[in-house]
Design an enzyme around this catalytic site. Sequence first.
Site, PDB file in Angstrom:
ATOM      1  CG  HIS A 162      32.860  37.910  46.004  1.00 54.45           C
ATOM      2  ND1 HIS A 162      31.747  37.131  46.103  1.00 54.45           N
ATOM      3  CD2 HIS A 162      32.520  38.960  45.218  1.00 54.45           C
ATOM      4  CE1 HIS A 162      30.761  37.674  45.411  1.00 54.45           C
ATOM      5  NE2 HIS A 162      31.207  38.786  44.868  1.00 54.45           N
ATOM      6  CD  GLU A 190      51.226  47.775  43.707  1.00 48.97           C
ATOM      7  OE1 GLU A 190      50.902  47.323  42.593  1.00 48.97           O
ATOM      8  OE2 GLU A 190      50.639  47.487  44.771  1.00 48.97           O
ATOM      9  CG  HIS A 236      49.411  44.020  43.256  1.00 45.64           C
ATOM     10  ND1 HIS A 236      48.980  45.329  43.219  1.00 45.64           N
ATOM     11  CD2 HIS A 236      48.276  43.279  43.248  1.00 45.64           C
ATOM     12  CE1 HIS A 236      47.655  45.374  43.181  1.00 45.64           C
ATOM     13  NE2 HIS A 236      47.208  44.133  43.199  1.00 45.64           N
ATOM     14  N   GLY A 278      46.281  37.970  42.983  1.00 49.36           N
ATOM     15  CA  GLY A 278      45.385  37.388  41.971  1.00 49.36           C
ATOM     16  C   GLY A 278      46.144  36.732  40.835  1.00 49.36           C
TER      17      GLY A 278
HETATM   18  O1  LIG Z   1      41.977  42.250  41.301  1.00 52.57           O
HETATM   19  C1  LIG Z   1      42.546  43.209  41.824  1.00 52.57           C
HETATM   20  O2  LIG Z   1      41.956  44.243  42.164  1.00 52.57           O
HETATM   21  C2  LIG Z   1      43.980  43.148  42.063  1.00 52.57           C
HETATM   22  O3  LIG Z   1      44.495  43.868  42.864  1.00 52.57           O
HETATM   23  C3  LIG Z   1      44.775  42.232  41.210  1.00 52.57           C
HETATM   24  O4  LIG Z   1      45.437  43.086  40.388  1.00 52.57           O
HETATM   25  P1  LIG Z   1      46.287  42.585  39.159  1.00 52.57           P
HETATM   26  O5  LIG Z   1      45.331  42.045  38.126  1.00 52.57           O
HETATM   27  O6  LIG Z   1      47.212  41.550  39.638  1.00 52.57           O
HETATM   28  O7  LIG Z   1      46.954  43.840  38.693  1.00 52.57           O
END
Ligand SMILES: O=C(O)C(=O)COP(=O)(O)O
Length: 463
Positions: free
Chosen positions: A203, A311, A341, A344
């Site tokens: 995606h 992390e 990170h 998202g």
């Molecule tokens: O969607 C994923 O796999 C991510 O790496 C995003 O991670 P997060 O929700 O920011 O901890």
Amino acid sequence: MTAPVAIPSKSPRAVAASISPGASQSLHDRLHKRDSFSVIRRPKVLHPVDNEGLKLLLVENISQDAVRAFQAQGFHVDHYSKALSEDELIQKIPQYHAIGIRSKTKITERVIKAASKLLVIGCFCIGTNQVDLVTAGKVGIPVFNSPFSNSRSVAELVVSELIALSRQLVERSHEMRQGIWNKQSNGCWEVRGKTLGIVGYGHIGAQLSVLAEALGMRVIFYDVINIMPLGSARQIETLPALLSEADFVTLHVPELPETINMIGANELAQMKVGSYLINNARGRVVDIPALIAALQSKHLAGAAIDVYPQEPGSNGAPFDDQVNTWSSTLRSLPNIILTPHIGGSTEEAQRMIGEEVSLALSRYLNYGSTIGAVNFPEVDLRAITAEQGNHVRVCHVHSNQPGVLRQVNEVLSPYNVEKQYSDSKGDVAYLLADIADVSPQDVNKLREMISHTSANILTRLLA
Ligand SMILES: O=C(O)C(=O)COP(=O)(O)O
């Protein structure tokens, strides 16, 4: 960010759940939306008969939309903004029926063993590598994720990194913040006409492909399966071929045994001199000491890194050599963009993920539906209608072995089985059955009897 975990194609007899994250119906409407029968007859709202007062633990600052959606159904929600360590989880988890995590909280075998009441796990993100999926499946716990809701956010972050790297933007900005004027064009490029190599055309990779072409880039990609290229993109047969042709290499693969250290010294050497590496996938996909060497030797012109093997678990925690031995060396390199990170982490993505995963968890807790589970057979039944007052739904997780359905149907034989469906995945099988006219006194007896069949893993009754 990771490419989506492959979800097996749905059985034609299972009812597919189509979830449109932008839709504005209430959770209740959406719980029933896909059942055309319910348009005519009102669906009955089911509740677990044996675990009233469901308690949910949400960690890692999961969206308030999810919290509200759960609370609206009467669930008790405890919400934490940070990730929990294994020991903290082991101490807290025994009281909870469901847990929601993001990419950092690890649900290990030890955690699952301590989770005596746990019914379901929700990963409010794409990746599910932080969960021991096999152990969860074996004890009857389905795991749900959000396969694509933050894809656009990640793709947009990559677009910004492409331009920022090729214009040394972070360097110039850093200098200006220190009061240094350093106007130069050496080693600064347009991205137009450059080649973007996308590793993993899921995606995120596919979304990025379209955006990059709009910027005038040539797009090539490598994936382990054959995928239709979007626009003028081109699939490349091998990773080395992609590495040697791309000006920018960006990674969008899940963390799997075969992707750990997928980009090491050899692969970096195959990349073009002066090219760039971008990793928003998983930290262990890149051998960071090898990347440091490639940047120090100027073989690579820059890199953008959003994910790390280790992390910190909460905001404000240091990112130093205690977290990863090479952290300070990485931080000292020129033309490297380091982010915590955040691929998202947008309002849009978190809201959509909150809605999508809370819906999946609610469907499982209230209706037994496992559509979309990543480690479990996907099973659903059309709704029991409001008129079907004494109907009971049996949700029976069992070992996938011969003779189970005979035993269970023996128990059900005094009743009218309105509908039933079962499916299996590996060692685990799951049966849903709607039983008519079960008197309230019989409900517990029925659950006891099915729970005592020889292959039982978990039996719940919803009424
Ligand atoms: O969607 C994923 O796999 C991510 O790496 C995003 O991670 P997060 O929700 O920011 O901890």
